[in-house]
Design a protein around this motif. Structure first.
Motif, PDB file in Angstrom:
ATOM      1  N   PRO A  82      14.522  23.801  41.103  1.00 27.80           N
ATOM      2  CA  PRO A  82      13.491  23.081  41.971  1.00 27.80           C
ATOM      3  C   PRO A  82      12.287  22.436  40.781  1.00 27.80           C
ATOM      4  O   PRO A  82      11.239  21.274  41.958  1.00 27.80           O
ATOM      5  CB  PRO A  82      13.469  24.029  42.774  1.00 27.80           C
ATOM      6  CG  PRO A  82      13.180  25.750  42.226  1.00 27.80           C
ATOM      7  CD  PRO A  82      14.581  24.959  41.479  1.00 27.80           C
ATOM      8  N   GLU A  83      11.960  23.103  40.271  1.00 29.28           N
ATOM      9  CA  GLU A  83      10.850  23.119  39.313  1.00 29.28           C
ATOM     10  C   GLU A  83      11.347  21.232  38.258  1.00 29.28           C
ATOM     11  O   GLU A  83      12.065  20.827  38.060  1.00 29.28           O
ATOM     12  CB  GLU A  83      10.739  23.231  38.261  1.00 29.28           C
ATOM     13  CG  GLU A  83      10.241  24.388  38.723  1.00 29.28           C
ATOM     14  CD  GLU A  83       9.523  24.709  39.625  1.00 29.28           C
ATOM     15  OE1 GLU A  83       8.739  23.887  39.161  1.00 29.28           O
ATOM     16  OE2 GLU A  83       8.777  26.062  40.414  1.00 29.28           O
ATOM     17  N   VAL A  84      10.671  20.224  38.263  1.00 27.88           N
ATOM     18  CA  VAL A  84      10.240  18.905  37.321  1.00 27.88           C
ATOM     19  C   VAL A  84       9.905  18.997  36.766  1.00 27.88           C
ATOM     20  O   VAL A  84       9.527  18.173  35.652  1.00 27.88           O
ATOM     21  CB  VAL A  84       9.525  17.927  38.565  1.00 27.88           C
ATOM     22  CG1 VAL A  84      10.376  17.980  39.313  1.00 27.88           C
ATOM     23  CG2 VAL A  84       8.368  17.872  38.470  1.00 27.88           C
ATOM     24  N   TRP A  85       9.388  19.682  35.584  1.00 31.10           N
ATOM     25  CA  TRP A  85       8.583  19.827  34.149  1.00 31.10           C
ATOM     26  C   TRP A  85       9.810  20.357  32.784  1.00 31.10           C
ATOM     27  O   TRP A  85      10.535  21.189  32.520  1.00 31.10           O
ATOM     28  CB  TRP A  85       7.328  20.840  34.739  1.00 31.10           C
ATOM     29  CG  TRP A  85       7.887  21.654  34.900  1.00 31.10           C
ATOM     30  CD1 TRP A  85       7.738  22.524  36.370  1.00 31.10           C
ATOM     31  CD2 TRP A  85       7.641  23.521  34.791  1.00 31.10           C
ATOM     32  NE1 TRP A  85       7.243  23.375  36.630  1.00 31.10           N
ATOM     33  CE2 TRP A  85       7.906  24.038  36.019  1.00 31.10           C
ATOM     34  CE3 TRP A  85       8.059  23.514  33.368  1.00 31.10           C
ATOM     35  CZ2 TRP A  85       8.443  25.580  35.549  1.00 31.10           C
ATOM     36  CZ3 TRP A  85       9.089  25.435  33.100  1.00 31.10           C
ATOM     37  CH2 TRP A  85       8.834  26.027  34.857  1.00 31.10           C
ATOM     38  N   GLY A  86      10.702  19.416  33.111  1.00 31.53           N
ATOM     39  CA  GLY A  86      11.604  19.501  31.548  1.00 31.53           C
ATOM     40  C   GLY A  86      12.731  19.994  32.222  1.00 31.53           C
ATOM     41  O   GLY A  86      13.672  20.328  31.589  1.00 31.53           O
ATOM     42  N   CYS A  87      13.381  20.758  33.681  1.00 30.84           N
ATOM     43  CA  CYS A  87      14.341  21.774  33.372  1.00 30.84           C
ATOM     44  C   CYS A  87      15.417  20.582  34.381  1.00 30.84           C
ATOM     45  O   CYS A  87      15.981  20.883  35.689  1.00 30.84           O
ATOM     46  CB  CYS A  87      14.667  22.894  34.009  1.00 30.84           C
ATOM     47  SG  CYS A  87      13.635  23.266  35.078  1.00 30.84           S
ATOM     48  N   GLU A  88      15.513  19.631  34.614  1.00 29.24           N
ATOM     49  CA  GLU A  88      16.201  18.188  35.184  1.00 29.24           C
ATOM     50  C   GLU A  88      17.345  18.625  35.465  1.00 29.24           C
ATOM     51  O   GLU A  88      18.197  18.238  36.279  1.00 29.24           O
ATOM     52  CB  GLU A  88      15.268  17.085  35.013  1.00 29.24           C
ATOM     53  CG  GLU A  88      14.554  16.410  35.182  1.00 29.24           C
ATOM     54  CD  GLU A  88      13.327  16.671  34.504  1.00 29.24           C
ATOM     55  OE1 GLU A  88      13.586  17.135  32.966  1.00 29.24           O
ATOM     56  OE2 GLU A  88      11.939  16.925  34.706  1.00 29.24           O
ATOM     57  N   GLU A  89      18.121  19.105  34.504  1.00 27.17           N
ATOM     58  CA  GLU A  89      19.113  19.128  34.742  1.00 27.17           C
ATOM     59  C   GLU A  89      19.507  20.967  34.354  1.00 27.17           C
ATOM     60  O   GLU A  89      21.524  20.974  34.173  1.00 27.17           O
ATOM     61  CB  GLU A  89      20.436  18.666  32.874  1.00 27.17           C
ATOM     62  CG  GLU A  89      20.108  16.931  32.908  1.00 27.17           C
ATOM     63  CD  GLU A  89      20.417  16.742  32.557  1.00 27.17           C
ATOM     64  OE1 GLU A  89      22.048  17.375  31.335  1.00 27.17           O
ATOM     65  OE2 GLU A  89      20.112  15.562  31.608  1.00 27.17           O
ATOM     66  N   ALA A  90      19.598  21.805  34.872  1.00 29.53           N
ATOM     67  CA  ALA A  90      19.030  23.263  34.751  1.00 29.53           C
ATOM     68  C   ALA A  90      19.632  24.126  36.186  1.00 29.53           C
ATOM     69  O   ALA A  90      19.804  23.102  37.035  1.00 29.53           O
ATOM     70  CB  ALA A  90      17.948  24.018  34.802  1.00 29.53           C
ATOM     71  N   MET A  91      20.274  25.092  35.796  1.00 30.57           N
ATOM     72  CA  MET A  91      20.734  25.503  37.874  1.00 30.57           C
ATOM     73  C   MET A  91      20.271  26.728  38.412  1.00 30.57           C
ATOM     74  O   MET A  91      19.003  26.829  37.682  1.00 30.57           O
ATOM     75  CB  MET A  91      22.195  25.648  37.047  1.00 30.57           C
ATOM     76  CG  MET A  91      23.057  25.043  36.643  1.00 30.57           C
ATOM     77  SD  MET A  91      24.623  26.088  36.078  1.00 30.57           S
ATOM     78  CE  MET A  91      24.164  27.381  34.836  1.00 30.57           C
ATOM     79  N   ALA A  92      20.210  26.339  39.350  1.00 29.70           N
ATOM     80  CA  ALA A  92      19.281  27.643  40.120  1.00 29.70           C
ATOM     81  C   ALA A  92      20.334  28.038  41.527  1.00 29.70           C
ATOM     82  O   ALA A  92      21.336  27.266  42.237  1.00 29.70           O
ATOM     83  CB  ALA A  92      18.114  26.961  40.915  1.00 29.70           C
ATOM     84  N   LEU A  93      20.022  28.574  41.866  1.00 25.52           N
ATOM     85  CA  LEU A  93      20.939  29.385  43.306  1.00 25.52           C
ATOM     86  C   LEU A  93      20.051  29.075  44.118  1.00 25.52           C
ATOM     87  O   LEU A  93      18.231  29.303  44.059  1.00 25.52           O
ATOM     88  CB  LEU A  93      20.717  31.034  43.219  1.00 25.52           C
ATOM     89  CG  LEU A  93      21.587  31.422  42.384  1.00 25.52           C
ATOM     90  CD1 LEU A  93      22.137  32.988  42.550  1.00 25.52           C
ATOM     91  CD2 LEU A  93      23.411  30.493  42.502  1.00 25.52           C
TER      92      LEU A  93
END
Length: 186
Positions: A82-93
């Protein structure tokens, strides 16, 4: 996709290891206390969106939460961070906490020492919101605006912990044993 702190933290919580974000040691302490009482991994988050008609608030954070708290296993989604500061391709639940009684707790250290916020309430039954994070639709036992008025007047910040089950009485006893002042919102 890259792994992210949120997804990795969810996995740690699923294994029973307590974690909190942003160096929030007070919340981590509460998570440990509630874990010892409940055997569950409490959810760490912050107040996000009010729903005055439901007398509730959506409580969420950075994409981490124990998936065992989900309303239903089929509700769990792997989604973008959900964050927009450098983790655009990261995963979350993403999931919503199962319905039922819950305990909300906060802990601060002010000029007079430690102070604990305790509020019993309900995790409302609702389909998951598409918010790219685990979340709780928390309904306190008092009107939602009164709840926030008391939280703010007592000096508590936007971070807190929510645990399935009503542990307000046990947490009050523990706080008394530790010499911690309490603010109970009921």
């Amino acid at each position: 996709a890259n792994d992210s702190g949120g997804y990795a933290a969810s996995r740690l919580l699923q294994e029973g290891l307590m974690i909190s974000c942003e160096g929030d040691v007070s919340a981590l302490t509460l998570m440990f206390m509630l874990n010892q009482l409940s055997g569950l991994s409490p959810y760490y988050g912050e107040y996000e969106m009010l729903d005055v008609k439901k007398n509730a608030v959506i409580f969420m954070h950075h994409g981490d939460g124990d998936p065992r708290l989900a309303r239903r296993p089929e509700d769990i989604r792997i989604t973008k961070c959900p964050e927009v500061w450098g983790c655009e391709e990261a995963m979350a639940l993403e999931f919503i906490m199962r319905p039922g009684p819950v305990t909300l707790a906060g802990l601060i250290d002010d000029a007079q020492g430690f102070k604990m916020l305790l509020a019993g309430g309900q995790s409302l039954d609702h389909a998951p919101y598409h918010v790219q994070s685990p979340h709780v639709l928390f309904q306190p036992r008092v009107p939602i605006m009164e709840f926030f008025q008391r939280v703010l007047e007592s000096g508590f910040p936007h971070h807190a912990v929510v645990c399935p089950g009503d542990y307000t009485m046990q947490m009050q006893k523990l706080a008394k044993m530790l010499g911690v002042r309490t603010v109970v919102i009921e």
